[in-house]
Design a protein around this motif. Structure first.
Motif, PDB file in Angstrom:
ATOM      1  N   GLY A  87       0.797  -1.218   0.000  1.00  0.00           N
ATOM      2  CA  GLY A  87       0.000   0.000   0.000  1.00  0.00           C
ATOM      3  C   GLY A  87       0.832   1.271   0.000  1.00  0.00           C
ATOM      4  N   THR A  88       0.138   2.400   0.072  1.00  0.00           N
ATOM      5  CA  THR A  88       0.781   3.705   0.130  1.00  0.00           C
ATOM      6  C   THR A  88       0.752   4.217   1.563  1.00  0.00           C
ATOM      7  N   ASN A  89       1.463   5.314   1.801  1.00  0.00           N
ATOM      8  CA  ASN A  89       1.383   5.939   3.127  1.00  0.00           C
ATOM      9  C   ASN A  89      -0.033   6.411   3.423  1.00  0.00           C
ATOM     10  N   ALA A  90      -0.763   6.796   2.387  1.00  0.00           N
ATOM     11  CA  ALA A  90      -2.163   7.184   2.581  1.00  0.00           C
ATOM     12  C   ALA A  90      -2.988   5.996   3.083  1.00  0.00           C
ATOM     13  N   ASP A  91      -2.693   4.800   2.569  1.00  0.00           N
ATOM     14  CA  ASP A  91      -3.391   3.598   3.028  1.00  0.00           C
ATOM     15  C   ASP A  91      -3.075   3.314   4.495  1.00  0.00           C
ATOM     16  N   ILE A  92      -1.806   3.497   4.877  1.00  0.00           N
ATOM     17  CA  ILE A  92      -1.407   3.254   6.269  1.00  0.00           C
ATOM     18  C   ILE A  92      -2.070   4.264   7.196  1.00  0.00           C
ATOM     19  N   VAL A  93      -2.078   5.519   6.790  1.00  0.00           N
ATOM     20  CA  VAL A  93      -2.733   6.558   7.605  1.00  0.00           C
ATOM     21  C   VAL A  93      -4.217   6.247   7.766  1.00  0.00           C
ATOM     22  N   ALA A  94      -4.875   5.834   6.697  1.00  0.00           N
ATOM     23  CA  ALA A  94      -6.302   5.504   6.768  1.00  0.00           C
ATOM     24  C   ALA A  94      -6.543   4.344   7.730  1.00  0.00           C
ATOM     25  N   LEU A  95      -5.618   3.375   7.747  1.00  0.00           N
ATOM     26  CA  LEU A  95      -5.748   2.217   8.631  1.00  0.00           C
ATOM     27  C   LEU A  95      -5.473   2.574  10.080  1.00  0.00           C
ATOM     28  N   TRP A  96      -4.428   3.338  10.308  1.00  0.00           N
ATOM     29  CA  TRP A  96      -3.987   3.622  11.673  1.00  0.00           C
ATOM     30  C   TRP A  96      -4.691   4.815  12.320  1.00  0.00           C
ATOM     31  N   TYR A  97      -5.248   5.708  11.522  1.00  0.00           N
ATOM     32  CA  TYR A  97      -5.927   6.904  12.047  1.00  0.00           C
ATOM     33  C   TYR A  97      -7.336   6.996  11.459  1.00  0.00           C
ATOM     34  N   PRO A  98      -8.199   6.027  11.731  1.00  0.00           N
ATOM     35  CA  PRO A  98      -9.524   5.996  11.088  1.00  0.00           C
ATOM     36  C   PRO A  98     -10.411   7.187  11.428  1.00  0.00           C
ATOM     37  N   GLY A  99     -10.140   7.841  12.558  1.00  0.00           N
ATOM     38  CA  GLY A  99     -10.984   8.965  12.968  1.00  0.00           C
ATOM     39  C   GLY A  99     -10.452  10.319  12.548  1.00  0.00           C
ATOM     40  N   ALA A 100      -9.361  10.355  11.804  1.00  0.00           N
ATOM     41  CA  ALA A 100      -8.747  11.624  11.415  1.00  0.00           C
ATOM     42  C   ALA A 100      -9.619  12.384  10.428  1.00  0.00           C
ATOM     43  N   THR A 101      -9.615  13.703  10.569  1.00  0.00           N
ATOM     44  CA  THR A 101     -10.319  14.543   9.602  1.00  0.00           C
ATOM     45  C   THR A 101      -9.498  14.596   8.315  1.00  0.00           C
ATOM     46  N   ASP A 102     -10.089  15.134   7.261  1.00  0.00           N
ATOM     47  CA  ASP A 102      -9.365  15.244   5.986  1.00  0.00           C
ATOM     48  C   ASP A 102      -8.087  16.057   6.149  1.00  0.00           C
ATOM     49  N   SER A 103      -8.175  17.149   6.908  1.00  0.00           N
ATOM     50  CA  SER A 103      -7.012  17.995   7.123  1.00  0.00           C
ATOM     51  C   SER A 103      -5.946  17.258   7.922  1.00  0.00           C
ATOM     52  N   GLU A 104      -6.357  16.574   8.980  1.00  0.00           N
ATOM     53  CA  GLU A 104      -5.412  15.807   9.795  1.00  0.00           C
ATOM     54  C   GLU A 104      -4.772  14.694   8.965  1.00  0.00           C
ATOM     55  N   ARG A 105      -5.587  14.052   8.139  1.00  0.00           N
ATOM     56  CA  ARG A 105      -5.075  12.964   7.311  1.00  0.00           C
ATOM     57  C   ARG A 105      -4.013  13.481   6.331  1.00  0.00           C
ATOM     58  N   SER A 106      -4.257  14.638   5.742  1.00  0.00           N
ATOM     59  CA  SER A 106      -3.284  15.219   4.819  1.00  0.00           C
ATOM     60  C   SER A 106      -1.969  15.525   5.523  1.00  0.00           C
ATOM     61  N   ASP A 107      -2.073  16.081   6.748  1.00  0.00           N
ATOM     62  CA  ASP A 107      -0.861  16.387   7.511  1.00  0.00           C
ATOM     63  C   ASP A 107      -0.105  15.110   7.872  1.00  0.00           C
ATOM     64  N   LEU A 108      -0.845  14.081   8.247  1.00  0.00           N
ATOM     65  CA  LEU A 108      -0.215  12.810   8.617  1.00  0.00           C
ATOM     66  C   LEU A 108       0.476  12.161   7.420  1.00  0.00           C
ATOM     67  N   ILE A 109      -0.163  12.225   6.269  1.00  0.00           N
ATOM     68  CA  ILE A 109       0.442  11.642   5.060  1.00  0.00           C
ATOM     69  C   ILE A 109       1.737  12.362   4.730  1.00  0.00           C
ATOM     70  N   ARG A 110       1.743  13.692   4.837  1.00  0.00           N
ATOM     71  CA  ARG A 110       2.973  14.455   4.571  1.00  0.00           C
ATOM     72  C   ARG A 110       4.070  14.060   5.554  1.00  0.00           C
ATOM     73  N   MET A 111       3.686  13.885   6.830  1.00  0.00           N
ATOM     74  CA  MET A 111       4.659  13.494   7.844  1.00  0.00           C
ATOM     75  C   MET A 111       5.205  12.095   7.571  1.00  0.00           C
ATOM     76  N   PHE A 112       4.315  11.157   7.223  1.00  0.00           N
ATOM     77  CA  PHE A 112       4.750   9.790   6.922  1.00  0.00           C
ATOM     78  C   PHE A 112       5.628   9.767   5.680  1.00  0.00           C
ATOM     79  N   ASP A 113       5.279  10.570   4.669  1.00  0.00           N
ATOM     80  CA  ASP A 113       6.101  10.648   3.460  1.00  0.00           C
ATOM     81  C   ASP A 113       7.507  11.135   3.795  1.00  0.00           C
ATOM     82  N   GLN A 114       7.590  12.144   4.651  1.00  0.00           N
ATOM     83  CA  GLN A 114       8.896  12.700   5.019  1.00  0.00           C
ATOM     84  C   GLN A 114       9.729  11.680   5.789  1.00  0.00           C
TER      85      GLN A 114
END
Length: 238
Positions: free
Chosen positions: A69-96
């Motif tokens: 999967g992608t980092n977006a897939d991992i974020v969706a799995l690990w942070y199911p309650g995140a808002t769209d904005s939080e999810r975007s920030d988390l994906i950027r952090m995971f990418d980095q």
């Protein structure tokens, strides 16, 4: 065996194909899971299991979220309650994190560098198609000292649709002027082979990553132990 005489370009998956997936990614995955679990080791272990790590076998499962999967897939799995904005920030952090740590800790698979140099010298156009970020892929190629062998690297964020969609094959075809049927996609997961089939490319499976012969053979045109075997195989088919 499939006829490879028309192949002029090769797209490679990164982790499990060029890079030793288990040796490179367990420590990084555990670090990311601990962060997601706010330092709770038991919760981090549960997150790792959910993402596909088999603690009894000490390896990532074939076609799991972490393996394919992608980092977006991992974020969706690990942070199911995140808002769209939080999810975007988390994906950027995971990418980095994955780009910096993945490139710094990348362990090349045995024989991979020599194989790539041989293929490049033989005139094949080479590219990378990964569900890691593009930045992560480029940093890894640089850290391994092989970036100069590749025409391009396509991460999940370089195309509209990541693997198993065929977008990276189309992008590589446009870049090189090669037809999809002149391109081989090499990977260790079903996502890689599904992308090859969807894009009209040849599907070459390698057993150097998380996939098994049983999981890959039904989708593969060719099955090799690793890319170290690819130059000799292509020369034999020429």
């Amino acid at each position: 065996m499939s006829d490879l005489r028309g192949i002029k370009g090769i797209l490679f998956d990164k982790d499990g194909t060029l890079v030793d997936f288990q040796a490179t990614w367990f420590a990084i995955g555990e670090m990311m899971a601990l962060k997601a679990a706010d330092g709770d080791q038991a919760q981090a272990t549960a997150l790792m299991k959910a993402a596909g790590y088999d603690f009894s076998a000490h390896c990532f499962k074939a076609d799991s979220v972490f393996a394919a999967g992608t980092n977006a897939d991992i974020v969706a799995l690990w942070y199911p309650g995140a808002t769209d904005s939080e999810r975007s920030d988390l994906i950027r952090m995971f990418d980095q994190v994955s780009a910096e740590q993945g490139s710094a800790k990348a362990v090349p698979l045995p024989g991979s560098k020599d194989a790539l140099a041989s293929l490049h010298s033989a005139g094949f156009r080479l590219g990378v198609a990964t569900n890691d970020s593009t930045g992560g892929a480029e940093k890894t190629l640089l850290s391994l000292g092989i970036a100069q062998l590749f025409d391009a690297a396509y991460g999940y964020d370089a195309v509209a649709n990541p693997k198993p969609a065929p977008d990276a094959i189309h992008a590589f075809s446009d870049l090189t002027g090669l037809k999809p049927k002149e391109i081989a996609m090499v990977g260790d997961n079903r996502h890689d082979l599904e992308m090859a089939k969807a894009g009209g490319a040849l599907a070459i499976a390698v057993l150097s990553g998380t996939g098994t012969r049983e999981s890959l053979t039904p989708m593969a045109d060719v099955v090799l132990d690793s890319i170290a075997d690819l130059p000799a195989y292509l020369a034999r088919e020429a």
